[in-house]
Enzyme design. Structure first.
Site, PDB file in Angstrom:
ATOM      1  N   THR A 118       0.822  -1.207   0.000  1.00  0.00           N
ATOM      2  CA  THR A 118       0.000   0.000   0.000  1.00  0.00           C
ATOM      3  C   THR A 118       0.857   1.259   0.000  1.00  0.00           C
ATOM      4  O   THR A 118       1.979   1.253   0.545  1.00  0.00           O
ATOM      5  CB  THR A 118      -0.884   0.012   1.270  1.00  0.00           C
ATOM      6  OG1 THR A 118      -1.417   1.321   1.457  1.00  0.00           O
ATOM      7  CG2 THR A 118      -0.093  -0.337   2.524  1.00  0.00           C
ATOM      8  N   TYR A 142      -1.395   0.163  10.437  1.00  0.00           N
ATOM      9  CA  TYR A 142      -1.699  -0.514   9.173  1.00  0.00           C
ATOM     10  C   TYR A 142      -0.496  -0.431   8.226  1.00  0.00           C
ATOM     11  O   TYR A 142       0.006  -1.444   7.733  1.00  0.00           O
ATOM     12  CB  TYR A 142      -2.946   0.104   8.519  1.00  0.00           C
ATOM     13  CG  TYR A 142      -3.132  -0.340   7.095  1.00  0.00           C
ATOM     14  CD1 TYR A 142      -3.382  -1.681   6.793  1.00  0.00           C
ATOM     15  CD2 TYR A 142      -3.029   0.560   6.033  1.00  0.00           C
ATOM     16  CE1 TYR A 142      -3.519  -2.106   5.480  1.00  0.00           C
ATOM     17  CE2 TYR A 142      -3.175   0.146   4.723  1.00  0.00           C
ATOM     18  CZ  TYR A 142      -3.423  -1.180   4.453  1.00  0.00           C
ATOM     19  OH  TYR A 142      -3.548  -1.590   3.156  1.00  0.00           O
TER      20      TYR A 142
END
Ligand code: UDP
Length: 328
Positions: A118, A142
């Site tokens: 990501t 995250y």
């Protein structure tokens, strides 16, 4: 039939689009998914095994039963605010489970992996567009759990025959143009989903988080990539590894940004609904602008996106949400 591949998280939003494309290219596919957020109905091809990556015994059984040539690893938790309040769950489900998978690959001799990473690994970016060489400084659990997974893969590859393609996704949106696949999660908080929900009147109003950014219209700018093009990047990456390509980290975006106001304007125009919009404060941790430098993925994979068009992204999202609404 081509090679047999394992797709973890193949019942989820992005994984299910990849599974469908793998089917179209005649791959033999085994999906391993705990269906916590994904849905069995989204697996349009291959065999679905309900399982959790924490269950290493089960995972080994699956590897022993099938001869996988490659693994595509999507299964992960991906809500940033949730990762802040439940960091250990994120390190367990994302980082530790990637370790479990790598150990299995090691023991069972699987040496090709494609990993869903990501743009959150970059954190606050100073300059745009962001290249893969920008230092990684994730600002939430995250992003850190994904970066740690990248490190696991890289460190293991350095001392084994493993070759990898790590794909760093920017803002993924849209749905299958054929209308069978899309984001199932009902509480999507992402901009395009929120705006489409407002248009379909599932929320009375939507919010703009911050109008005082240093961008031309004061709202945040992001690089929105259609899920179908992102899926194609995985097929290209798989072919690349099969042709003995060396390990790569690649940004997945179009290299073009749109502001929150521009997105809302397109959703209103395409839906024909002038839904109410409330301007409110910035969300904590939201950067002003994040766009990908996509030169490397074009060069390395010869990636040819077909849906580089905000209207297509909005149109397919609206169609998908309309369909979901009509089913309920
Ligand atoms: N955003 C917004 N209203 C919303 C959801 C998002 O104004 O209801 C903004 C957000 O502040 C950011 C951009 O839209 O500038 C993209 O946010 P999203 O949550 O879709 O993705 P992120 O880039 O945060 O991963």
């Amino acid at each position: 039939m081509k090679n047999k591949v394992l797709v973890t998280g193949g019942a989820g939003y992005i994984g299910s689009h990849v599974v469908r494309q793998l089917g179209e290219m005649n791959y033999d596919v085994v999906v391993y998914d705990n269906c916590s957020t994904g849905s069995p109905t989204s697996v349009l091809h291959g065999e679905l095994i309900i399982g959790d990556l924490a269950d290493t015994e089960h995972l080994y059984q699956v590897f022993a039963k099938h001869q996988f040539s490659a693994v595509l690893h999507f299964a992960a938790s991906l809500r940033v605010p949730e990762s802040v309040v439940r960091p250990l769950d994120y390190y367990a489900n994302n980082t530790r489970n990637t370790l479990n998978l790598l150990r299995c690959c090691n023991v069972m001799g699987v040496n090709q992996i494609i990993f869903s990473s990501t743009a959150a690994v970059y954190g606050e970016v100073g300059e745009n567009p962001v290249t893969e060489l920008v230092p990684t400084q994730p600002i939430n659990p995250y992003g850190r759990s994904k970066l740690m997974s990248e490190w696991l893969i890289q460190d293991y590859a350095a001392t084994s025959s493993l070759r990898y393609v790590i794909l760093r996704y920017f803002n993924v949106a849209g749905a299958e143009p054929g209308g069978r696949l899309g984001q199932m999660s009902p509480n999507a908080t992402h901009l395009i989903a929120a705006a489409c929900d407002a248009a379909l009147d599932r929320k009375s109003a939507m919010q703009i988080f911050g109008t005082d950014f240093s961008t031309p219209d004061g709202t945040g700018i992001r690089d929105y990539i259609h899920v179908e093009d992102l899926a194609t990047a995985h097929l290209d990456a798989l072919r690349y590894l099969e042709e003995n390509g060396k390990s790569q980290i690649l940004n997945c975006g179009y290299g073009q940004g749109y502001s929150v106001r521009e997105v809302i304007e397109r959703v209103k125009a395409i839906s024909g609904v002038d839904f109410p919009v409330i301007e409110t404060d910035r969300r904590p941790g939201d950067p002003a602008c994040v766009t990908a430098c996509a030169d490397k993925i074009h060069k390395v994979l010869d990636w040819q996106p077909k849906y580089n068009d905000l209207d297509q992204i909005v149109y397919t999202t609206l169609a998908w949400k309309n369909y979901l609404q009509s089913k309920n």
